[in-house]
Design a protein around this motif. Structure first.
Motif, PDB file in Angstrom:
ATOM      1  N   CYS A   1     116.252  32.562  53.839  1.00  0.00           N
ATOM      2  CA  CYS A   1     115.672  31.628  52.870  1.00  0.00           C
ATOM      3  C   CYS A   1     116.706  30.570  52.506  1.00  0.00           C
ATOM      4  O   CYS A   1     117.862  30.896  52.219  1.00  0.00           O
ATOM      5  CB  CYS A   1     115.221  32.364  51.611  1.00  0.00           C
ATOM      6  N   THR A   2     116.270  29.317  52.526  1.00  0.00           N
ATOM      7  CA  THR A   2     117.151  28.204  52.195  1.00  0.00           C
ATOM      8  C   THR A   2     116.512  27.344  51.108  1.00  0.00           C
ATOM      9  O   THR A   2     115.293  27.395  50.894  1.00  0.00           O
ATOM     10  CB  THR A   2     117.428  27.327  53.430  1.00  0.00           C
ATOM     11  N   LEU A   3     117.351  26.579  50.450  1.00  0.00           N
ATOM     12  CA  LEU A   3     116.873  25.641  49.444  1.00  0.00           C
ATOM     13  C   LEU A   3     116.866  24.241  50.038  1.00  0.00           C
ATOM     14  O   LEU A   3     117.862  23.809  50.624  1.00  0.00           O
ATOM     15  CB  LEU A   3     117.777  25.662  48.213  1.00  0.00           C
ATOM     16  N   ASN A   4     115.749  23.563  49.905  1.00  0.00           N
ATOM     17  CA  ASN A   4     115.706  22.185  50.358  1.00  0.00           C
ATOM     18  C   ASN A   4     114.906  21.357  49.355  1.00  0.00           C
ATOM     19  O   ASN A   4     114.603  21.817  48.248  1.00  0.00           O
ATOM     20  CB  ASN A   4     115.114  22.096  51.772  1.00  0.00           C
TER      21      ASN A   4
ATOM     22  N   TYR B   1     114.718  33.129  62.180  1.00  0.00           N
ATOM     23  CA  TYR B   1     115.682  32.451  63.022  1.00  0.00           C
ATOM     24  C   TYR B   1     116.177  33.397  64.110  1.00  0.00           C
ATOM     25  O   TYR B   1     116.179  34.624  63.929  1.00  0.00           O
ATOM     26  CB  TYR B   1     116.873  31.952  62.194  1.00  0.00           C
ATOM     27  N   TRP B   2     116.639  32.781  65.228  1.00  0.00           N
ATOM     28  CA  TRP B   2     117.103  33.553  66.381  1.00  0.00           C
ATOM     29  C   TRP B   2     118.511  33.118  66.784  1.00  0.00           C
ATOM     30  O   TRP B   2     118.850  31.937  66.703  1.00  0.00           O
ATOM     31  CB  TRP B   2     116.177  33.343  67.576  1.00  0.00           C
TER      32      TRP B   2
ATOM     33  N   GLN C   1     119.052  24.314  57.233  1.00  0.00           N
ATOM     34  CA  GLN C   1     118.929  24.929  58.555  1.00  0.00           C
ATOM     35  C   GLN C   1     119.889  26.109  58.633  1.00  0.00           C
ATOM     36  O   GLN C   1     120.927  26.121  57.976  1.00  0.00           O
ATOM     37  CB  GLN C   1     119.258  23.905  59.642  1.00  0.00           C
ATOM     38  N   VAL C   2     119.518  27.098  59.429  1.00  0.00           N
ATOM     39  CA  VAL C   2     120.296  28.319  59.577  1.00  0.00           C
ATOM     40  C   VAL C   2     120.690  28.486  61.038  1.00  0.00           C
ATOM     41  O   VAL C   2     119.869  28.274  61.932  1.00  0.00           O
ATOM     42  CB  VAL C   2     119.488  29.538  59.098  1.00  0.00           C
ATOM     43  N   GLN C   3     121.926  28.852  61.279  1.00  0.00           N
ATOM     44  CA  GLN C   3     122.386  29.141  62.642  1.00  0.00           C
ATOM     45  C   GLN C   3     122.809  30.600  62.728  1.00  0.00           C
ATOM     46  O   GLN C   3     123.475  31.111  61.829  1.00  0.00           O
ATOM     47  CB  GLN C   3     123.580  28.256  63.019  1.00  0.00           C
ATOM     48  N   LEU C   4     122.398  31.255  63.819  1.00  0.00           N
ATOM     49  CA  LEU C   4     122.808  32.621  64.103  1.00  0.00           C
ATOM     50  C   LEU C   4     123.630  32.613  65.386  1.00  0.00           C
ATOM     51  O   LEU C   4     123.189  32.058  66.400  1.00  0.00           O
ATOM     52  CB  LEU C   4     121.601  33.540  64.291  1.00  0.00           C
TER      53      LEU C   4
END
Length: 123
Positions: A100-103, A112-113, A1-4
């Protein structure tokens, strides 16, 4: 997951300047595009400026020559320098990134926002 996380909004007089910043965190492999959108009250969200990893940038016509987008790829940050602000620039500004993430399923890229930063320009 990515957080901005957006920061730097505020109240400024017409003709003044503000700088917005956004930091991305998470299990990020790469970020292809980072930029900013804005949404004024009663209007649709619109692109303000964006920048790719090759430093090519894209601006809305209404901000060309006044706003400058920049990014630090090593730190996963993007900034928006806003000069000569006017009342038409009043809006909530949202950081946006295609990260881009690895899962378990491999490399996954998604948009993402950030949470938004209020910019208010007084005339």
């Amino acid at each position: 997951q990515v957080q901005l996380v957006d920061s730097g909004g505020g109240l400024v007089q017409a003709g003044g300047s503000l700088t917005l910043s956004c930091a991305a965190s998470g299990n990020i492999v790469r970020i292809d595009v980072m930029g900013w959108y804005r949404q004024a009250s009663g209007k649709q969200r619109e692109l303000v400026a964006s920048m790719s990893t090759d430093d090519s940038s894209n601006y809305a016509d209404s901000v060309k020559g006044r706003f400058t987008v920049s990014r630090d790829n090593a730190r996963n940050t993007v900034h928006l320098q806003m000069d000569s602000l006017n009342s038409e620039d009043t809006a909530v500004y949202y950081c946006n990134a295609n990260a881009c993430t690895l899962n378990y399923y491999g490399l996954t890229c998604d948009w993402y926002w950030g949470q938004g930063a209020q910019v208010t320009v007084s005339s």
